[in-house]
Design a protein around this motif. Structure first.
Motif, PDB file in Angstrom:
ATOM      1  N   VAL A 166       0.844  -1.198   0.000  1.00 46.16           N
ATOM      2  CA  VAL A 166       0.000   0.000   0.000  1.00 46.16           C
ATOM      3  C   VAL A 166       0.879   1.247   0.000  1.00 46.16           C
ATOM      4  O   VAL A 166       0.664   2.186  -0.783  1.00 46.16           O
ATOM      5  N   LYS A 167       1.887   1.277   0.882  1.00 49.41           N
ATOM      6  CA  LYS A 167       2.808   2.418   0.927  1.00 49.41           C
ATOM      7  C   LYS A 167       3.555   2.583  -0.389  1.00 49.41           C
ATOM      8  O   LYS A 167       3.675   3.695  -0.922  1.00 49.41           O
ATOM      9  N   ASN A 168       4.053   1.486  -0.920  1.00 49.07           N
ATOM     10  CA  ASN A 168       4.887   1.600  -2.112  1.00 49.07           C
ATOM     11  C   ASN A 168       4.075   1.951  -3.350  1.00 49.07           C
ATOM     12  O   ASN A 168       4.567   2.655  -4.232  1.00 49.07           O
ATOM     13  N   HIS A 169       2.827   1.504  -3.438  1.00 54.06           N
ATOM     14  CA  HIS A 169       1.970   1.951  -4.531  1.00 54.06           C
ATOM     15  C   HIS A 169       1.636   3.433  -4.383  1.00 54.06           C
ATOM     16  O   HIS A 169       1.504   4.137  -5.387  1.00 54.06           O
ATOM     17  N   ARG A 170       1.495   3.896  -3.134  1.00 62.96           N
ATOM     18  CA  ARG A 170       1.250   5.327  -2.927  1.00 62.96           C
ATOM     19  C   ARG A 170       2.430   6.138  -3.456  1.00 62.96           C
ATOM     20  O   ARG A 170       2.247   7.167  -4.110  1.00 62.96           O
ATOM     21  N   ASN A 171       3.642   5.654  -3.203  1.00 59.85           N
ATOM     22  CA  ASN A 171       4.830   6.332  -3.725  1.00 59.85           C
ATOM     23  C   ASN A 171       4.912   6.217  -5.249  1.00 59.85           C
ATOM     24  O   ASN A 171       5.257   7.171  -5.948  1.00 59.85           O
ATOM     25  N   GLY A 172       4.608   5.030  -5.771  1.00 58.61           N
ATOM     26  CA  GLY A 172       4.639   4.825  -7.212  1.00 58.61           C
ATOM     27  C   GLY A 172       3.673   5.734  -7.953  1.00 58.61           C
ATOM     28  O   GLY A 172       3.931   6.138  -9.093  1.00 58.61           O
ATOM     29  N   ALA A 173       2.560   6.067  -7.292  1.00 60.52           N
ATOM     30  CA  ALA A 173       1.578   6.959  -7.918  1.00 60.52           C
ATOM     31  C   ALA A 173       2.159   8.355  -8.137  1.00 60.52           C
ATOM     32  O   ALA A 173       1.631   9.123  -8.944  1.00 60.52           O
ATOM     33  N   ARG A 174       3.246   8.673  -7.438  1.00 55.70           N
ATOM     34  CA  ARG A 174       3.911   9.971  -7.594  1.00 55.70           C
ATOM     35  C   ARG A 174       5.134   9.884  -8.509  1.00 55.70           C
ATOM     36  O   ARG A 174       5.857  10.869  -8.660  1.00 55.70           O
ATOM     37  N   ASN A 175       5.369   8.717  -9.067  1.00 54.38           N
ATOM     38  CA  ASN A 175       6.550   8.498  -9.903  1.00 54.38           C
ATOM     39  C   ASN A 175       6.123   8.283 -11.353  1.00 54.38           C
ATOM     40  O   ASN A 175       5.586   7.229 -11.692  1.00 54.38           O
ATOM     41  N   VAL A 300       3.989   0.931  10.508  1.00 55.71           N
ATOM     42  CA  VAL A 300       2.657   1.270  11.027  1.00 55.71           C
ATOM     43  C   VAL A 300       2.602   2.718  11.495  1.00 55.71           C
ATOM     44  O   VAL A 300       1.595   3.416  11.307  1.00 55.71           O
ATOM     45  N   LYS A 301       3.690   3.205  12.091  1.00 62.16           N
ATOM     46  CA  LYS A 301       3.729   4.586  12.582  1.00 62.16           C
ATOM     47  C   LYS A 301       3.912   5.615  11.469  1.00 62.16           C
ATOM     48  O   LYS A 301       3.870   6.817  11.733  1.00 62.16           O
ATOM     49  N   GLY A 302       4.139   5.145  10.233  1.00 56.38           N
ATOM     50  CA  GLY A 302       4.341   6.067   9.127  1.00 56.38           C
ATOM     51  C   GLY A 302       5.754   6.591   9.014  1.00 56.38           C
ATOM     52  O   GLY A 302       6.022   7.514   8.232  1.00 56.38           O
ATOM     53  N   GLU A 303       6.694   5.998   9.754  1.00 59.31           N
ATOM     54  CA  GLU A 303       8.068   6.491   9.735  1.00 59.31           C
ATOM     55  C   GLU A 303       8.767   6.220   8.410  1.00 59.31           C
ATOM     56  O   GLU A 303       9.730   6.913   8.065  1.00 59.31           O
ATOM     57  N   THR A 304       8.302   5.209   7.659  1.00 60.14           N
ATOM     58  CA  THR A 304       8.937   4.886   6.380  1.00 60.14           C
ATOM     59  C   THR A 304       8.202   5.496   5.192  1.00 60.14           C
ATOM     60  O   THR A 304       8.570   5.251   4.042  1.00 60.14           O
ATOM     61  N   ALA A 305       7.165   6.289   5.456  1.00 58.38           N
ATOM     62  CA  ALA A 305       6.456   7.006   4.397  1.00 58.38           C
ATOM     63  C   ALA A 305       7.285   8.185   3.915  1.00 58.38           C
ATOM     64  O   ALA A 305       8.283   8.566   4.536  1.00 58.38           O
TER      65      ALA A 305
END
Length: 375
Positions: A166-175, A300-305
């Motif tokens: 989920v996180k990585n697709h969110r990033n991919g959507a900006r790439n 989970v805490k969003g630290e890697t977002a």
């Protein structure tokens, strides 16, 4: 190691592409040369895993040099499985450090989508120990064994693991170069079909085409190669000391940190190998970016977002950016360069000065860690 700098970088879009492998390599190379402001280099290093079978191209390095109009430039190819791009980058650094060249063009790529999925899976399975392969092991099956062992050891459920894609697709959507540019939900992940229990479709990287490139130089530029390390382990999973960590990453990280003269706390942005998304957590722990079993807490805490304390895989990772196997290790390095130069667009993290790229070859049997700094 003598000072080596990244003078320029380039990358094609990843996905199902019409262009040939040579054309993709040339596109990335021309971008990197233009970015570096140079036309000629002393050396060309090509990274690719298996072009002989994916596209029928042999003698890829001189073939590419001729295609690029540089037939008289020394060229050779590096192959370390799915980490070939990172291996090619390291080989070019070694050549400059040894004084064999002052400038080098590193280019890496793969074109995989021209073959049917079962044929691609067969080619990739050649990285598996022959005995395990004879008993029916595939790369996703072995990754599923690792995932199950890791999840059981650290009491992780499917919903927690689903947060990674989920996180990585969110990033991919900006790439704009990513194979997948749409966000997904936890429910999407859990509802996707099983590939190898417990791994589902949205937890496994796609089959992709693409290429990346970098120009390295001994002359001072803003981004410096601070450290490189390689680690190796048994190809056979049954001979490993652990199923919940990768010795090859730990050793590569130890060497890269020692060369750079820094520790894990200095890392401000990281690209790690997530061909199977639970590997992102394992890699973070092996790199010292999280304690054993604690990487999921950072997730989970969003630290890697992107907005977090330590953004991981801002490009979208192999999962969303895509995984043309020969290219991925170098594409990770290209992303770190863009991040350090403040050129990552909508996925730019906050003013990083040191970034790390970690690439896996095979099922973590030949891994690389590269550390870059903004001087």
């Amino acid at each position: 190691m003598p000072a080596i700098y990244v003078a320029g970088v380039g990358c094609t879009r990843f996905g199902r592409l019409e262009a040939s492998l040579l054309a993709l390599l040339a596109e990335a190379a021309q971008q990197a040369l233009h970015d570096a402001g140079v036309e000629e280099v002393d050396l060309i290093v090509v990274g690719a895993m298996n072009p002989e079978e994916f596209t029928g191209d042999g003698m890829l390095a001189p073939l590419f040099a001729s295609f690029l109009g540089k037939a008289h430039t020394p060229a050779f190819r590096v192959e370390t499985g799915t980490s070939s791009g990172a291996g090619a980058f390291a080989a070019a650094c070694a050549a400059i450090a040894a004084g064999f060249a002052r400038t080098a063009l590193v280019v890496a790529g793969e074109k995989m989508t021209g073959l049917a999925t079962p044929r691609v899976a067969e080619i990739l399975s050649r990285m598996i120990d022959p005995t395990e392969r004879r008993y029916g092991a595939t790369m996703p099956a072995l990754a599923a064994i690792v995932t199950r062992a890791y999840a059981r050891a650290h009491h992780l459920d499917a919903r927690a693991l689903a947060l990674i894609p989920v996180k990585n697709h969110r990033n991919g959507a900006r790439n704009p170069l990513a194979h997948f540019q749409a966000e997904i939900t936890v429910e999407d992940v859990l509802g996707s079909r099983l590939i190898a229990d417990p791994l589902r479709l949205y937890e496994v990287c796609p089959i992709s085409d693409g290429a990346a490139a970098a120009v390295l130089t001994a002359e001072r530029r803003p981004v410096r190669v601070a450290g490189i390390g390689q680690g190796s382990d048994h190809v056979a999973l049954r001979h490993r000391r652990s199923l919940t960590s990768f010795r090859a990453t730990q050793e590569a990280a130890r060497r890269a940190y020692a060369m750079a003269g820094v520790g894990p706390r200095a890392v401000q942005v990281a690209e790690v190998h997530d061909a199977f998304t639970p590997f992102e957590l394992i890699n973070m722990e092996d790199l010292g970016l999280a304690e054993a079993g604690k990487a999921v807490r950072a997730l989970v805490k969003g630290e890697t977002a992107l907005e977090g304390r330590l953004p991981v895989n801002p490009s979208g990772g192999l999962k969303a950016r895509g995984h043309p196997v020969g290219a991925s290790g170098l594409a990770q390095i290209v992303e770190i360069v863009w991040q350090l130069r403040g050129e990552a667009g909508g996925r730019q993290v906050r003013e990083p000065r040191l970034g790390l790229a970690q690439s896996i070859g095979g099922l973590a049997s030949v891994n690389w860690v590269t550390i870059l700094t903004r001087d």
